[in-house]
Design a protein around this motif. Sequence first.
Motif, mmCIF file in Angstrom:
data_model
loop_
_atom_site.group_PDB
_atom_site.id
_atom_site.type_symbol
_atom_site.label_atom_id
_atom_site.label_comp_id
_atom_site.label_asym_id
_atom_site.label_seq_id
_atom_site.Cartn_x
_atom_site.Cartn_y
_atom_site.Cartn_z
ATOM 1 N N THR A 86 0.912 -1.167 -0.035
ATOM 2 C CA THR A 86 -0.019 -0.089 0.150
ATOM 3 C C THR A 86 0.935 1.183 0.133
ATOM 4 O OG1 THR A 86 -0.252 -0.119 2.387
ATOM 5 C CG2 THR A 86 -1.643 -1.175 1.030
ATOM 6 N N PRO A 109 -2.058 -1.803 -5.206
ATOM 7 C CA PRO A 109 -3.636 -1.620 -5.861
ATOM 8 C C PRO A 109 -3.731 -0.609 -6.435
ATOM 9 C CG PRO A 109 -3.574 -1.441 -3.522
ATOM 10 C CD PRO A 109 -2.035 -1.771 -3.937
ATOM 11 N N LYS A 112 -4.745 3.479 -5.096
ATOM 12 C CA LYS A 112 -5.025 3.309 -3.827
ATOM 13 C C LYS A 112 -3.555 3.525 -2.853
ATOM 14 C CE LYS A 112 -9.202 1.650 -3.919
ATOM 15 N NZ LYS A 112 -10.446 2.761 -3.405
ATOM 16 N N SER A 134 -7.493 -5.146 -4.850
ATOM 17 C CA SER A 134 -7.069 -4.650 -3.599
ATOM 18 C C SER A 134 -5.512 -5.069 -3.245
ATOM 19 C CB SER A 134 -7.956 -5.237 -2.834
ATOM 20 O OG SER A 134 -7.959 -6.793 -2.311
ATOM 21 N N ASP A 137 -5.287 -8.824 -3.295
ATOM 22 C CA ASP A 137 -5.265 -9.703 -4.513
ATOM 23 C C ASP A 137 -3.532 -9.433 -4.798
ATOM 24 O OD1 ASP A 137 -8.009 -9.959 -4.693
ATOM 25 O OD2 ASP A 137 -8.066 -8.105 -5.640
#
Length: 350
Positions: A86, A109, A112, A134, A137
């Motif tokens: 992230t 992602p 994001k 996401s 994933d």
Amino acid sequence: MTYAGVLQRYRSLLDIPAHTVAITLLEGNTPLIPLPRLADALGGGFDLFAKFEGLNPTGSFKDRGMTVAIGEAVGRGVKTVICASTGNTAASAAAYAARAGLRCIVLIPQGKVAAGKLAGAVAYGAQVIQVDGSFDDALALVVEITQKQPIALVNSLNPYRLEGQKTAAFEICDTLDSAPDLFCLPVGNAGNITAYWMGFRQYNDLHASGLPRILGVQAVGAAPLVLGHPVEHPETVATAIRIGKPARGEQALQAAEESGGKIIAVSDEDILAMQRTLASEGLWVEPASAAGLAGLAAEVRAGKLNPRGLRVVGVCTGHGLKDPGIITQSMPAPVVLPAEIEALEDAILV
């Protein structure tokens, strides 16, 4: 002795292979900063500190684990590393891979990841791939590819990441001469809470330093450990903890339970309010980094926690520059004045 990074300082306490090479950017050794005004605002009578991990080389706590994960990969001849992220893991993996001369691939992602984190991964030379899905994933994909190809996984599923990250617990105990009474931190993929508990337990076994009660904090929109089930589409302004299925979720719950603590969730509004409060004491942290102390404030104000007489440490996991958008989007346009002393006096003298 000149400081040379967490691997050199704590190697004898880390369960890592002998072939691990020291690939360092002098990570760790971050300050424990007193927060007296915040403590007073929460009723006073206790000592409150922030472990400011945003002062690591790439601006987050991830560097502690990455120095070990990359060093282990180099030691066994790996040429390519990969991670899902992230944001903070991506920047850290890219930096340490660059330091070691390795190829780094990062899956994120789509749409994001905060710009400051994405820019870091790109600046350090990583190959960045966006996934239409996401974080979970993306993580599934990197796990699968490392099972098929000679590529090293450097997410927190890699056990050597946790070995490096637990050194922050050692540093806290070294600074305070014991463990704190209460320890608060954000919880996303749950590697950090797991690593801290490993570190506190190990130091207590060696030095009788004591064990803290742990308060782990998730965001309401991404709180699988509070809800008791995965969150399919996690949403929170705190992008670093926007994770719906934590890889170390069971270990995080175990750490909270064993410590006599718990994991709670707070709103985005509470997180952003604490981000502003910390800035008022001179600490600019990314939104997710404020979650731990936001949880502390929420528990105190709800009458669920009385910190009087305690030593409390909250971890601020990443620097505000990692995710500046939340500030820049809402800040007013700066005042423009003519270059005249009278205009300046009119503007600032009230």
